[in-house]
Design a protein around this motif. Sequence first.
Motif, PDB file in Angstrom:
ATOM      1  N   PHE A 162     152.905 -56.946  46.063  1.00 27.99           N
ATOM      2  CA  PHE A 162     153.558 -57.264  44.788  1.00 27.99           C
ATOM      3  C   PHE A 162     154.823 -56.434  44.583  1.00 27.99           C
ATOM      4  CE2 PHE A 162     149.337 -59.112  44.145  1.00 27.99           C
ATOM      5  CZ  PHE A 162     149.756 -60.406  43.893  1.00 27.99           C
ATOM      6  N   THR A 163     154.902 -55.257  45.196  1.00 29.46           N
ATOM      7  CA  THR A 163     156.162 -54.493  45.149  1.00 29.46           C
ATOM      8  C   THR A 163     157.248 -55.257  45.908  1.00 29.46           C
ATOM      9  OG1 THR A 163     155.002 -52.401  44.970  1.00 29.46           O
ATOM     10  CG2 THR A 163     157.252 -52.307  45.813  1.00 29.46           C
ATOM     11  N   GLU A 164     156.913 -55.793  47.072  1.00 29.10           N
ATOM     12  CA  GLU A 164     157.903 -56.570  47.839  1.00 29.10           C
ATOM     13  C   GLU A 164     158.348 -57.803  47.050  1.00 29.10           C
ATOM     14  OE1 GLU A 164     156.445 -55.322  52.359  1.00 29.10           O
ATOM     15  OE2 GLU A 164     155.487 -57.019  51.355  1.00 29.10           O
ATOM     16  N   ILE A 165     157.405 -58.439  46.354  1.00 25.52           N
ATOM     17  CA  ILE A 165     157.765 -59.609  45.533  1.00 25.52           C
ATOM     18  C   ILE A 165     158.720 -59.190  44.420  1.00 25.52           C
ATOM     19  CG2 ILE A 165     156.781 -61.182  43.785  1.00 25.52           C
ATOM     20  CD1 ILE A 165     154.447 -61.592  45.808  1.00 25.52           C
ATOM     21  N   ARG A 166     158.411 -58.076  43.772  1.00 30.81           N
ATOM     22  CA  ARG A 166     159.291 -57.605  42.682  1.00 30.81           C
ATOM     23  C   ARG A 166     160.701 -57.356  43.182  1.00 30.81           C
ATOM     24  NH1 ARG A 166     156.855 -52.956  38.928  1.00 30.81           N
ATOM     25  NH2 ARG A 166     158.669 -53.585  37.722  1.00 30.81           N
ATOM     26  N   ARG A 167     160.823 -56.878  44.443  1.00 28.89           N
ATOM     27  CA  ARG A 167     162.144 -56.488  44.960  1.00 28.89           C
ATOM     28  C   ARG A 167     162.862 -57.619  45.679  1.00 28.89           C
ATOM     29  NH1 ARG A 167     160.165 -50.685  47.361  1.00 28.89           N
ATOM     30  NH2 ARG A 167     160.039 -49.632  45.349  1.00 28.89           N
ATOM     31  N   SER A 168     162.193 -58.727  45.909  1.00 28.90           N
ATOM     32  CA  SER A 168     162.781 -59.781  46.742  1.00 28.90           C
ATOM     33  C   SER A 168     163.861 -60.569  45.993  1.00 28.90           C
ATOM     34  CB  SER A 168     161.666 -60.745  47.181  1.00 28.90           C
ATOM     35  OG  SER A 168     162.222 -61.966  47.598  1.00 28.90           O
ATOM     36  N   PRO A 169     165.108 -60.560  46.496  1.00 29.99           N
ATOM     37  CA  PRO A 169     166.172 -61.318  45.828  1.00 29.99           C
ATOM     38  C   PRO A 169     165.860 -62.812  45.747  1.00 29.99           C
ATOM     39  CG  PRO A 169     167.091 -59.803  47.445  1.00 29.99           C
ATOM     40  CD  PRO A 169     165.599 -59.786  47.630  1.00 29.99           C
ATOM     41  N   ILE A 170     165.260 -63.363  46.803  1.00 27.12           N
ATOM     42  CA  ILE A 170     165.033 -64.818  46.794  1.00 27.12           C
ATOM     43  C   ILE A 170     163.916 -65.191  45.804  1.00 27.12           C
ATOM     44  CG2 ILE A 170     163.472 -64.921  48.801  1.00 27.12           C
ATOM     45  CD1 ILE A 170     164.951 -67.518  49.576  1.00 27.12           C
ATOM     46  N   VAL A 171     162.911 -64.332  45.677  1.00 27.87           N
ATOM     47  CA  VAL A 171     161.859 -64.625  44.685  1.00 27.87           C
ATOM     48  C   VAL A 171     162.436 -64.443  43.281  1.00 27.87           C
ATOM     49  CG1 VAL A 171     159.524 -64.112  43.866  1.00 27.87           C
ATOM     50  CG2 VAL A 171     160.046 -63.889  46.290  1.00 27.87           C
ATOM     51  N   ARG A 172     163.238 -63.414  43.104  1.00 24.28           N
ATOM     52  CA  ARG A 172     163.841 -63.188  41.772  1.00 24.28           C
ATOM     53  C   ARG A 172     164.693 -64.389  41.370  1.00 24.28           C
ATOM     54  NH1 ARG A 172     163.382 -57.528  40.677  1.00 24.28           N
ATOM     55  NH2 ARG A 172     164.860 -57.675  38.992  1.00 24.28           N
ATOM     56  N   ALA A 173     165.371 -64.980  42.353  1.00 17.13           N
ATOM     57  CA  ALA A 173     166.250 -66.117  42.038  1.00 17.13           C
ATOM     58  C   ALA A 173     165.457 -67.402  41.806  1.00 17.13           C
ATOM     59  CB  ALA A 173     167.253 -66.315  43.181  1.00 17.13           C
ATOM     60  N   ARG A 174     164.422 -67.622  42.645  1.00 10.25           N
ATOM     61  CA  ARG A 174     163.755 -68.933  42.591  1.00 10.25           C
ATOM     62  C   ARG A 174     162.489 -68.944  41.766  1.00 10.25           C
ATOM     63  NH1 ARG A 174     164.572 -71.686  48.513  1.00 10.25           N
ATOM     64  NH2 ARG A 174     162.863 -72.990  47.799  1.00 10.25           N
ATOM     65  N   LEU A 175     161.848 -67.776  41.656  1.00 10.91           N
ATOM     66  CA  LEU A 175     160.544 -67.764  40.997  1.00 10.91           C
ATOM     67  C   LEU A 175     160.384 -66.511  40.127  1.00 10.91           C
ATOM     68  CD1 LEU A 175     158.261 -69.848  41.197  1.00 10.91           C
ATOM     69  CD2 LEU A 175     157.211 -68.423  42.956  1.00 10.91           C
ATOM     70  N   PRO A 176     161.267 -66.369  39.126  1.00  7.41           N
ATOM     71  CA  PRO A 176     161.222 -65.133  38.323  1.00  7.41           C
ATOM     72  C   PRO A 176     159.875 -64.910  37.640  1.00  7.41           C
ATOM     73  CG  PRO A 176     162.740 -66.778  37.374  1.00  7.41           C
ATOM     74  CD  PRO A 176     162.363 -67.264  38.730  1.00  7.41           C
ATOM     75  N   MET A 177     159.131 -65.984  37.354  1.00  8.19           N
ATOM     76  CA  MET A 177     157.835 -65.757  36.697  1.00  8.19           C
ATOM     77  C   MET A 177     156.837 -65.066  37.639  1.00  8.19           C
ATOM     78  SD  MET A 177     156.347 -69.592  36.260  1.00  8.19           S
ATOM     79  CE  MET A 177     156.637 -70.814  37.522  1.00  8.19           C
ATOM     80  N   LEU A 178     157.022 -65.241  38.963  1.00 12.02           N
ATOM     81  CA  LEU A 178     156.138 -64.515  39.891  1.00 12.02           C
ATOM     82  C   LEU A 178     156.509 -63.030  39.909  1.00 12.02           C
ATOM     83  CD1 LEU A 178     153.781 -64.702  41.874  1.00 12.02           C
ATOM     84  CD2 LEU A 178     155.435 -65.071  43.705  1.00 12.02           C
ATOM     85  N   VAL A 179     157.785 -62.742  39.749  1.00 13.08           N
ATOM     86  CA  VAL A 179     158.227 -61.338  39.674  1.00 13.08           C
ATOM     87  C   VAL A 179     157.611 -60.688  38.424  1.00 13.08           C
ATOM     88  CG1 VAL A 179     160.237 -59.825  39.451  1.00 13.08           C
ATOM     89  CG2 VAL A 179     160.346 -61.846  40.927  1.00 13.08           C
ATOM     90  N   GLU A 180     157.611 -61.430  37.316  1.00 11.97           N
ATOM     91  CA  GLU A 180     157.005 -60.890  36.079  1.00 11.97           C
ATOM     92  C   GLU A 180     155.507 -60.658  36.273  1.00 11.97           C
ATOM     93  OE1 GLU A 180     157.971 -62.714  32.278  1.00 11.97           O
ATOM     94  OE2 GLU A 180     159.782 -63.519  33.219  1.00 11.97           O
ATOM     95  N   ALA A 181     154.842 -61.606  36.914  1.00 19.99           N
ATOM     96  CA  ALA A 181     153.403 -61.441  37.157  1.00 19.99           C
ATOM     97  C   ALA A 181     153.155 -60.215  38.037  1.00 19.99           C
ATOM     98  CB  ALA A 181     152.835 -62.701  37.817  1.00 19.99           C
ATOM     99  N   ALA A 182     153.957 -60.083  39.108  1.00 22.12           N
ATOM    100  CA  ALA A 182     153.789 -58.957  40.050  1.00 22.12           C
ATOM    101  C   ALA A 182     153.938 -57.622  39.321  1.00 22.12           C
ATOM    102  CB  ALA A 182     154.813 -59.068  41.180  1.00 22.12           C
TER     103      ALA A 182
END
Length: 273
Positions: A79-99
């Motif tokens: 979940f740390t990698e998800i929080r830091r991932s530019p592509i997840v932040r761009a395409r799936l910000p709600m997953l970053v919030e969950a992480a």
Amino acid sequence: MKTAISPLALLQPRSLADALRMLRDEDSLIPLAGCTDLYVSLNFGTLPGRRFLDLSRLVDLRGIRPRGECLSIGALTTFTEIRRSPIVRARLPMLVEAAAQIGAAQVQNRATIGGNIANASPAGDSLPVLAVVDANVVLRSADGERRVPFARFFTGYRQSLRRRDELIVAVEVPPIAGTQWFRKVGTRAAQSIAKVVMAAVRGPRVRVAFGSVAPTVVRVPNTEELLSSGGSLADAQQMLNAEIAPIDDLRSTAAYRLRVASNLLAAFWNETS
Ligand SMILES: Cc1cc2nc3c(=O)[nH]c(=O)nc-3n(C[C@H](O)[C@H](O)[C@H](O)COP(=O)(O)OP(=O)(O)OC[C@H]3O[C@@H](n4cnc5c(N)ncnc54)[C@H](O)[C@@H]3O)c2cc1C
């Protein structure tokens, strides 16, 4: 001193093919990723097996990358990698919030998305996000690979379609149009399991998923349909009450969960209008 882990065995395959062969050949092997769930059950003495398959060296289960139109997130992604991932932040910000709301920093550094899915808890924080985007779970065994739509993956409380000889290798997220929204309600801001957790998208079609209100994560299709076709928030809240059936347990009551779910639906609708 004899510790809780001394009578345990750890197999450490170096390749996915080796790991899958080991899983095929030995009935009671337990896959082990970040160990944040497993270690708890190990200490409580509730684990059925004593032999573990360490996934940490399997590079095929790592990485976040586009795959066709989809975003493929390797099962070992933390979940740390998800929080830091530019592509997840761009395409799936709600997953970053969950992480960001899973446990706290120490847990996020170890806990993997594959472990969150495989653990099959109705309170897993990434699960409403994956449900609402119609993700596919990618499973592999020594015999081959299959993709299971998220809506079919969980079959009951802590149960899924994953066979014992299969590993989750990735989760694939199709493109999603609209405004993404995520909210978790727990006892504290960190280190708390959700009393209710919701992910939603307001786009051409409204999509809403809840965790902790049923034996598995759920979509609420009638509520989605009502909001998508221009129905009022009040009618949608009434519909939602009929569509979920939370229970009383040690973390909350059914009545509280119903009220919170309804309030979350209103917050989503008002904040995305
Ligand atoms: C203090 C603490 C706080 C927590 N807070 C939260 C929270 O706020 N929200 C939340 O959702 N969870 C929370 N959790 C639970 C846990 O951190 C997550 O569920 C995490 O995602 C599990 O991932 P892991 O890699 O640690 O899984 P592990 O513990 O290694 O494994 C969990 C289960 O999945 C199986 N498994 C793991 N990877 C695979 C794979 N690739 N293929 C097949 N099976 C696999 C294992 O065999 C095991 O049954 C918390 C846990 C702790 C200890």
